[in-house]
Design a protein around this motif. Structure first.
Motif, PDB file in Angstrom:
ATOM      1  N   ILE A  49       0.730  26.248  21.974  1.00 24.81           N
ATOM      2  CA  ILE A  49       0.623  24.904  21.378  1.00 24.81           C
ATOM      3  C   ILE A  49      -0.385  24.083  22.181  1.00 24.81           C
ATOM      4  CG2 ILE A  49       1.824  22.716  20.980  1.00 24.81           C
ATOM      5  CD1 ILE A  49       4.327  24.201  20.386  1.00 24.81           C
ATOM      6  N   LEU A  50      -0.238  24.122  23.507  1.00 22.94           N
ATOM      7  CA  LEU A  50      -1.146  23.343  24.361  1.00 22.94           C
ATOM      8  C   LEU A  50      -2.580  23.803  24.171  1.00 22.94           C
ATOM      9  CD1 LEU A  50       0.895  23.026  27.663  1.00 22.94           C
ATOM     10  CD2 LEU A  50       0.215  21.204  26.118  1.00 22.94           C
ATOM     11  N   ILE A  72      -4.031  22.592  20.924  1.00 18.53           N
ATOM     12  CA  ILE A  72      -4.290  21.150  20.935  1.00 18.53           C
ATOM     13  C   ILE A  72      -5.500  20.822  21.804  1.00 18.53           C
ATOM     14  CG2 ILE A  72      -3.372  18.919  21.616  1.00 18.53           C
ATOM     15  CD1 ILE A  72      -0.582  20.225  21.046  1.00 18.53           C
ATOM     16  N   VAL A  73      -5.567  21.435  22.992  1.00 22.61           N
ATOM     17  CA  VAL A  73      -6.675  21.103  23.894  1.00 22.61           C
ATOM     18  C   VAL A  73      -7.994  21.621  23.321  1.00 22.61           C
ATOM     19  CG1 VAL A  73      -7.633  21.505  26.183  1.00 22.61           C
ATOM     20  CG2 VAL A  73      -5.217  20.998  25.932  1.00 22.61           C
ATOM     21  N   LEU A  74      -7.975  22.859  22.787  1.00 21.18           N
ATOM     22  CA  LEU A  74      -9.209  23.405  22.231  1.00 21.18           C
ATOM     23  C   LEU A  74      -9.591  22.696  20.941  1.00 21.18           C
ATOM     24  CD1 LEU A  74      -8.725  27.204  22.894  1.00 21.18           C
ATOM     25  CD2 LEU A  74     -10.116  25.548  24.136  1.00 21.18           C
ATOM     26  N   GLY A  75      -8.558  22.319  20.162  1.00 21.61           N
ATOM     27  CA  GLY A  75      -8.817  21.615  18.910  1.00 21.61           C
ATOM     28  C   GLY A  75      -9.499  20.279  19.172  1.00 21.61           C
ATOM     29  N   GLY A  76      -9.457  19.843  20.404  1.00 24.40           N
ATOM     30  CA  GLY A  76     -10.195  18.656  20.798  1.00 24.40           C
ATOM     31  C   GLY A  76      -9.518  17.383  20.377  1.00 24.40           C
TER      32      GLY A  76
END
Lengths: 308, 338
Positions: free
Chosen positions: B325-326, B329-333
């Motif tokens: 999940i993290l 979210i982080v890569l999805g920007g």
């Protein structure tokens, strides 16, 4: 009385009212031993609330503090007892991950709710890996001080006073606390003044992690054994306690003293209901009702405030 | 959550490619849609799960299971999406209690009789809608932040569910159990129900006054109010729709799992928020992403299936779920920037 004074007094008033009702229903509770028993459970919750307060001060919300405290408790009951060095390293690593989460939230401009939501799975998973079934034993140096018979007033009161004092110094008197509140109120102006927001948010999250660590260690010291879900309730209780104590969701406005009082009120609200002999079915609902009542009172005070 | 002055490089300007070069531009535009990430993630996880499994024959079964379980997630998450879209700080934390209450209500009304199925469903939706009104009344009258209001309200709703359905796990009518397990041309009926609900919400958001108002309120409450949007009534609708959908889900869950129980909806507290955000809906409100709900719901189910297939224990499974999940979210920007 001024609205602002009323607002500060509200959490203290709520706590006093709950205590008075308990004492009225069960006069025997009004003793050193009784108060100790009533407020003992508040000790870890107080520090969980201070952790949540740090995060709320910068306008974020931490949905992972409960599972984090569970993880600390499981580390305390397993690694810390068996291999103290490894245990301390694991605790520090967990706090470092907290700081990293804060940095990532700022750096990638991510919503804290989502990041901490993801983190909560990580904490819970790690706790289950460490302790698949409830058990473990807290090291003696941790559990023994909890049985200490403090002078004058019971230990929970001393802990509450110390926590409120330390929190107050940190939030309102230190440069770090002022910056944290500043960031919650107006991040752009703090950045323009030359501060690194990434470093600042990481620091705030690390402080929250340290408070969470304290909460977890104190919890496992009390229970002497742990379970991966031992503190999952704390997430919601801590949010409610901060808000009860006068904090705001918008950031920048928190009160450590209020938060400590809020934590004690939330703890007492649960045992309060058994004293009133409320059917167990409705105990959960009464907790919600108490929360709503106090918040409703605060809304009324706020309205009074804005009328001036 | 974020400061109003955002200056990071990822800007929404890329969403409008200047060179309209046919298919290439079309692809480029597609790649910047907020829901694409969740679908890609679901596809990747699906592929890995199949590769870990023993044979290709499992594919159809896996899809069927994902669609069935995903349908529940989609139904509740659609409502959560509407609530989150109405602005920062809005989220419904009472979904688990609503599900517990409505599943008890529906089973009591149905009472195991086929003739009462529709009445039971209506009662479940009505119970949900009532919770929605109650939630909004708390937010409005007490001026409590929605997260705390729905949380405090949910405690009361849970108490009602406990005293209402205590000790009795009523079995669903046989016809209802059959219906929720039914497959039409290989596709679970539940998934079709969720699809209809999805289309309805999509049309509502894009084509109706209410939908546009929900987006407007989320983008800028003050501007919306000045433009004559009834802000509070719009929010009320979002909360009621959300709770009503949770109510419907409660009835369906009870039918699916052979009766009502109090912890039926527990997982949906965090799951709905995760699904909404992974699906590309702006957490700060103002922008919903309907297709992303399906992508993220399937992703979340397949992720657990993948970890199961790889033989991970419950601890490792949760740890990996969190990390994935993290990572998403982080890569999805940063999607919050506007």
């Amino acid at each position: 009385m001024k609205a602002a004074t009323l607002r500060t007094a509200l959490p203290a008033f709520a706590l006093a009212l709950l205590l008075a009702t308990v004492f009225w229903k069960q006069p025997r509770a009004m003793s050193y031993f009784g108060v100790n028993l009533l407020l003992n459970l508040a000790i870890p919750i107080i520090f969980a609330t201070l952790a949540q307060m740090m995060i709320l001060a910068v306008g974020d919300l931490d949905l992972s503090i409960g599972p984090f405290i569970s993880l600390v408790a499981t580390i305390g009951a397993t690694l810390l007892a068996q291999q103290p060095l490894l245990g301390v390293a694991a605790l520090l690593a967990a706090v470092a991950v907290y700081a990293l989460a804060g940095a990532v939230v700022e750096w990638r401009r991510l919503p804290s709710i989502v990041v901490t939501l993801g983190l909560s799975f990580v904490w819970l998973g790690a706790a289950v890996l460490l302790l698949p079934t409830p058990g473990g034993t807290a090291p003696e140096w941790l559990s023994e001080p909890m049985a200490w018979r403090a002078p004058l007033v019971p230990l929970p009161i001393w802990v509450a006073l110390a926590a409120a004092g330390a929190g107050h110094l940190l939030i309102t008197r230190s440069a770090f606390g002022t910056l944290a509140r500043g960031m919650g109120g107006n991040a752009a102006s703090v950045r323009r003044a030359g501060w690194s927001l990434v470093r600042l948010r990481a620091g705030v999250y690390a402080t929250a992690g340290l408070f969470g660590m304290l909460a977890g260690l104190l919890l496992v010291a009390q229970t002497t054994s742990a379970d991966a879900n031992i503190a999952s309730r704390y997430t919601l209780v801590s949010i409610a306690a901060v808000i009860l104590g006068g904090g705001e969701f918008t950031g920048g406005r928190v009160s450590p003293v209020g938060a400590v009082l809020g934590a004690m009120t939330m703890t007492l609200a649960a045992s309060f209901l058994t004293f009133l002999r409320i059917a167990p079915d409705w105990q959960v609902g009464m907790q919600g009702l108490i929360l709503i009542l106090v918040l409703g009172l605060r809304a009324a005070i706020d309205r009074l405030e804005s009328r001036r | 959550m974020t400061s109003p002055s955002s200056s990071s490089s990822a800007s929404p300007a890329t969403a409008r490619p200047a060179t309209a070069g046919g298919a290439v531009a079309g692809l480029g535009r597609l790649a910047t849609r907020p829901w694409v990430g969740s679908w890609l993630a679901a596809l990747v996880v699906f592929g890995v799960t199949l590769a870990l499994g023993s044979g290709r024959s499992q594919g159809a079964g896996l899809i069927g299971a994902a669609l069935s379980f995903g349908a529940f997630t989609v139904l509740v998450s659609l409502g959560q999406m509407l609530v989150i879209t109405t602005g920062p700080g809005n989220a419904d934390l009472s979904i688990p209690s609503t599900i517990a209450l409505s599943s008890a209500v529906s089973m009591i009304v149905m009472d195991g009789r086929d003739a009462m199925i529709v009445a039971g469903l209506v009662a479940a939706v009505a119970a949900g809608a009532a919770v929605g009104v109650f939630n909004f009344a708390l937010i409005r009258l007490l001026r409590i932040p929605p997260i705390i209001a729905t949380l405090a309200g949910s405690l009361i709703v849970m108490s009602m569910a406990i005293s209402f359905g205590r000790g009795l796990k009523i079995k669903p009518p046989p016809l209802f159990s059959e219906a929720v397990a039914l497959r039409v041309a290989g596709i679970p009926l539940l998934a079709l129900v969720a699809l209809v609900a999805t289309l309805a919400v999509a049309v509502m958001l894009e084509r109706t006054l209410l939908g546009r108002r929900i987006a407007a309120v989320g983008q800028n409450e003050r501007a919306a109010a000045l433009a004559g949007v009834p802000v509070e009534r719009t929010r009320l609708c979002a909360y009621v729709i959300c709770a009503a959908l949770a109510g419907l889900t409660g009835a369906l869950l009870a039918g699916f799992s052979g009766g009502n129980s109090l912890d039926q909806g527990e997982e949906y507290l965090l799951l709905t928020i995760a699904v909404v955000v992974i699906g590309g809906t702006a957490v700060g409100g103002g922008r919903a992403s309907v297709p992303g709900i399906w992508g993220a719901a399937l992703f979340m189910f397949l992720l657990v299936a993948m970890l199961n297939a790889s033989g991970a224990g419950p601890g490792l499974r949760m740890l990996c779920t969190g990390l994935v999940i993290l990572a998403v979210i982080v890569l999805g920007g940063s999607r919050e920037e506007r």
